[in-house]
Write a protein that holds these residues in place. Structure first.
Motif, short mmCIF file in Angstrom:
data_model
loop_
_atom_site.label_atom_id
_atom_site.label_comp_id
_atom_site.label_asym_id
_atom_site.label_seq_id
_atom_site.Cartn_x
_atom_site.Cartn_y
_atom_site.Cartn_z
N CYS A 23 28.38 47.85 11.54
CA CYS A 23 29.93 48.88 12.03
C CYS A 23 29.59 49.64 12.00
O CYS A 23 30.23 49.57 12.57
N LEU A 24 28.62 50.58 11.31
CA LEU A 24 27.92 51.73 12.13
C LEU A 24 27.34 51.80 13.15
O LEU A 24 26.92 53.14 13.42
N ALA A 130 20.29 46.18 0.09
CA ALA A 130 20.51 46.62 0.73
C ALA A 130 21.71 47.79 0.14
O ALA A 130 22.46 48.38 1.08
N VAL A 131 21.99 48.18 -0.97
CA VAL A 131 22.58 48.80 -1.64
C VAL A 131 22.15 50.18 -1.26
O VAL A 131 22.35 51.70 -0.63
N ALA A 132 20.73 50.02 -1.86
CA ALA A 132 19.53 51.09 -1.36
C ALA A 132 19.78 51.88 0.28
O ALA A 132 20.01 52.77 0.66
N GLY A 133 19.92 51.00 1.51
CA GLY A 133 19.84 51.02 2.20
C GLY A 133 20.94 51.89 3.16
O GLY A 133 20.94 52.65 3.81
N ALA A 134 22.51 51.48 2.45
CA ALA A 134 23.17 51.82 2.81
C ALA A 134 23.72 53.18 2.60
O ALA A 134 24.10 54.54 3.24
N MET A 135 22.51 53.29 1.35
CA MET A 135 23.34 54.99 0.64
C MET A 135 21.95 55.58 1.46
O MET A 135 22.69 56.94 1.92
N LEU A 137 21.35 55.31 4.59
CA LEU A 137 22.21 55.02 5.57
C LEU A 137 22.78 56.41 6.10
O LEU A 137 23.00 57.47 7.05
N GLY A 138 23.89 56.09 4.79
CA GLY A 138 25.21 57.15 4.93
C GLY A 138 24.59 58.09 4.86
O GLY A 138 25.45 59.31 5.74
N LEU A 141 23.56 59.62 8.83
CA LEU A 141 24.56 59.48 9.04
C LEU A 141 25.69 60.77 9.51
O LEU A 141 26.06 61.63 9.95
N ARG A 142 25.28 61.17 7.74
CA ARG A 142 26.43 62.20 7.34
C ARG A 142 25.54 63.60 7.83
O ARG A 142 26.20 64.82 8.86
N GLN A 143 24.59 63.32 7.91
CA GLN A 143 23.08 65.11 8.00
C GLN A 143 23.50 64.24 9.61
O GLN A 143 22.94 66.64 10.43
#
Length: 150
Positions: A23-24, A130-135, A137-138, A141-143
């Motif tokens: 998705c990303l 998976a939750v930690a990875g999503a946080m 990664l998010g 990507l923001r930075q």
């Protein structure tokens, strides 16, 4: 930017991270051995119809992963010295996640170029990988202005 999973134990978490990567627009590295049988069928089941939309690289072990990797290794860890909110992430970072049951061994922990932790309430051990990875990664990507175009 890549996500790497070190010896994952749970197929469902791999599937969740494959879907996240699809998705990303982020590739996923899987560092073996894995704690479940791996096959095209397992990939299709855990990654659903997203599995074919993400670049997946399998590595037979940690050394093979290192040999094939360029970029800074950023390890998500509960014993990381830098809170995620203070970490400065780069577009070529490899975001490394440990296995669900054991994390990563000391040599892998020591090899990371940057160790980060997700700030949590006191007295709680850890988030789902998976939750930690999503946080992570998010935030990366923001930075780096790396979010895919809508």
């Amino acid at each position: 930017m890549r996500i790497a999973l070190y010896q994952p134990d749970i197929a469902g978490n791999v599937g969740t991270l494959l879907r996240l990567g699809a998705c990303l627009g982020v590739a996923v590295d899987l560092i073996e051995p894995m704690g479940f049988p791996w096959s095209d069928r397992a990939l299709a089941r855990s990654g659903m119809d997203y599995a074919g939309k993400v670049e997946v690289r399998r590595h037979v072990d940690w050394d093979a992963f290192l040999a094939a990797s360029t970029g800074r290794i950023v390890l998500a860890t509960t014993t990381g010295a830098v809170p995620l909110t203070d970490a400065r992430l780069r577009p070529d970072d490899i975001l490394l996640l440990g296995s669900e049951g054991a994390g990563v061994p000391p040599d892998v922990h020591d090899r990371a170029d940057l160790r980060v932790r997700v700030p949590m309430r006191a007295g709680l051990r850890s988030l789902n990988v998976a939750v930690a990875g999503a946080m992570l990664l998010g935030e990366a990507l923001r930075q780096t202005d790396g979010w895919p175009a809508a």
